[in-house]
Design an enzyme around this catalytic site. Structure first.
Site, PDB file in Angstrom:
ATOM      1  N   LEU A 132      -0.659  -4.260  14.749  1.00 36.43           N
ATOM      2  CA  LEU A 132      -2.020  -4.328  14.212  1.00 36.43           C
ATOM      3  C   LEU A 132      -2.048  -3.732  12.806  1.00 36.43           C
ATOM      4  CD1 LEU A 132      -3.982  -3.009  17.332  1.00 36.43           C
ATOM      5  CD2 LEU A 132      -3.814  -5.391  16.589  1.00 36.43           C
ATOM      6  N   HIS A 133      -2.639  -4.447  11.861  1.00 37.54           N
ATOM      7  CA  HIS A 133      -2.788  -3.865  10.532  1.00 37.54           C
ATOM      8  C   HIS A 133      -3.978  -4.429   9.747  1.00 37.54           C
ATOM      9  CE1 HIS A 133      -0.769  -7.607   9.392  1.00 37.54           C
ATOM     10  NE2 HIS A 133      -1.195  -7.388   8.168  1.00 37.54           N
ATOM     11  N   ARG A 134      -4.591  -5.521  10.215  1.00 32.46           N
ATOM     12  CA  ARG A 134      -5.656  -6.139   9.430  1.00 32.46           C
ATOM     13  C   ARG A 134      -6.939  -5.318   9.495  1.00 32.46           C
ATOM     14  NH1 ARG A 134      -3.978 -10.632   7.179  1.00 32.46           N
ATOM     15  NH2 ARG A 134      -2.206 -11.724   8.115  1.00 32.46           N
TER      16      ARG A 134
ATOM     17  N   ASP B  56      -1.858  -9.288  14.958  1.00 34.62           N
ATOM     18  CA  ASP B  56      -2.763  -9.915  13.989  1.00 34.62           C
ATOM     19  C   ASP B  56      -1.972 -10.407  12.772  1.00 34.62           C
ATOM     20  OD1 ASP B  56      -2.225  -7.518  12.704  1.00 34.62           O
ATOM     21  OD2 ASP B  56      -4.261  -6.727  12.895  1.00 34.62           O
TER      22      ASP B  56
ATOM     23  N   ARG C 160      -0.824   1.706   7.569  1.00 32.34           N
ATOM     24  CA  ARG C 160      -2.277   1.584   7.458  1.00 32.34           C
ATOM     25  C   ARG C 160      -2.952   1.990   8.772  1.00 32.34           C
ATOM     26  NH1 ARG C 160      -5.787  -1.641   4.545  1.00 32.34           N
ATOM     27  NH2 ARG C 160      -7.696  -2.220   5.618  1.00 32.34           N
TER      28      ARG C 160
END
Length: 379
Positions: free
Chosen positions: A208-210, A282, A243
């Site tokens: 997950l990073h968005r 994502d 992030r």
């Protein structure tokens, strides 16, 4: 023919590796083609850059512009200023950009303003989501590119709708898959495999990073809660993007089945994808790799620029609402996931096709330029 190849961020490295290999092979076979590798430095963390160069056999860049850090605007400007100087000092016959990161757009604009041709590998893909910086990068890059190398017929049609001439569109396949096939026999078991007692097809792999998924701590918590509640007793392996890590630290989020690890090298990460029960992500690129490896994949986004991974492959578009995840996880648990197939030309030979086309397109142009220079000197 001199090609300046641009790479700046982790997704780029998997795409340029087989192209460099194909250029070397073409040159060894007597073709007039050479390359100069420019690393913009967009990703400057060792795990996000240097390790990938080592594992994928990418040679040291001819230059590193060291333009990482700062806001989107600062990074774009920094890359453009430094890349302009690079092109003025080492003018190529064309530049080759890949993917949709900031470096792709910035370097294409810079080259075109110096009247240097640009070719775009992975051209024509669209998500329709203008909140994604990558979508803006794709649109801008494809609006000024000279030749377009595409991964699917959907991408071809997107370009046609924008008025791109058929002669400039080259359906060649997917260089990411070239890299995947080239390294499948050399994958590395990561340290966490033994330390966490992982077994084949016994765990879920999450990335997950968005912003839509991780920027709001409450939403990230709901998302992780949904993953945990829907995966039974299985372990959940979570290589945490820098992030995302900042948000998790603020939440102090922990669960006995959620195994948080550092970002992995390419060979370790693909090992984890290949042996996972399913992937929850994502990331667009991971959906392509999961498709070729036949691994169930759930994409936590509301749109995708890679629809062939859904219509043909093993991917499903879940959305960003955590409540929508449960039925997909149920299909995995009950072994009811669709079988999926591999899209056309995702066969490991894409880079060879790209280099062969470039040689045909530009060799005559280069030879004519040389002859013109000779004639001018004689005159």
């Amino acid at each position: 023919m001199l090609v300046t190849i641009v790479a700046g961020a982790r997704p780029n490295f998997m795409k340029i590796s087989p192209i460099i290999r194909a250029i070397k092979a073409a040159k060894a076979a007597g073709k007039d083609v050479e390359y100069r590798l420019v690393h913009t430095g967009q990703h400057y963390d060792k795990k996000m850059s240097h390790d990938f160069f080592e594992q994928l056999g990418i040679p040291e860049p001819d230059v590193n512009l060291e333009a990482g850090g700062g806001s989107q605007a600062e990074q774009t400007a920094g890359i453009m200023v430094k890349f302009e100087k690079e092109l003025q000092q080492h003018r190529p016959d064309l530049i080759l950009v890949v993917g949709d990161v900031t470096s792709t757009m910035a370097c294409t604009i810079t080259a075109k303003k110096l009247c240097i041709d640009a070719v775009h590998v992975e051209a024509g893909i669209r998500s329709g989501d203008m909140t994604m910086p990558e979508e803006i990068n794709r649109i801008v890059t494809d609006s000024i590119t000279d030749h377009f190398f595409t991964t699917s017929e959907v991408a071809n049609e997107n370009l046609r709708k924008n008025g791109v001439a058929e002669s400039a569109i080259h359906f060649v396949g997917n260089t990411m898959i070239d890299t995947l096939y080239q390294h499948l026999d050399h994958l590395k078991q990561p340290e966490c495999w033994a330390s966490e007692n992982l077994e084949v097809k016994s765990y879920y792999l999450v990335t997950l990073h968005r912003p839509a998924n991780v920027d709001d701590p409450a939403n990230l918590k709901r998302l992780l809660d949904s993953i945990i509640s829907g995966t039974g007793n299985s372990k959940i392996l979570f290589p945490v993007h820098p992030r995302t890590r900042k948000i998790l630290e603020g939440l102090n989020y922990q669960h006995e089945r959620l195994i948080q690890i550092d970002p992995q090298g390419y060979l370790e990460f693909i090992f984890l994808v290949k042996n996972a029960k399913a992937v929850i992500t994502d990331s667009g690129g991971i959906t392509e790799e999961a498709t070729v490896l036949g691994i169930p994949c759930m994409t936590l986004r509301d749109s995708t620029e890679r629809p062939e991974t859904i219509t043909i492959g093993t991917n499903e578009l879940v959305g960003t609402d955590p409540r929508k995840l449960a039925p997909y996880l149920e299909k995995v648990r009950t072994n009811q996931w669709k079988k999926g197939g591999i899209p056309e030309l995702w066969d490991g030979k894409t880079s060879e096709r790209i280099v062969n086309i470039l040689v045909k397109l530009y060799s005559n142009t280069v030879e004519n330029t040389k002859q013109a220079k000779v004639m001018a000197t004689v005159s």
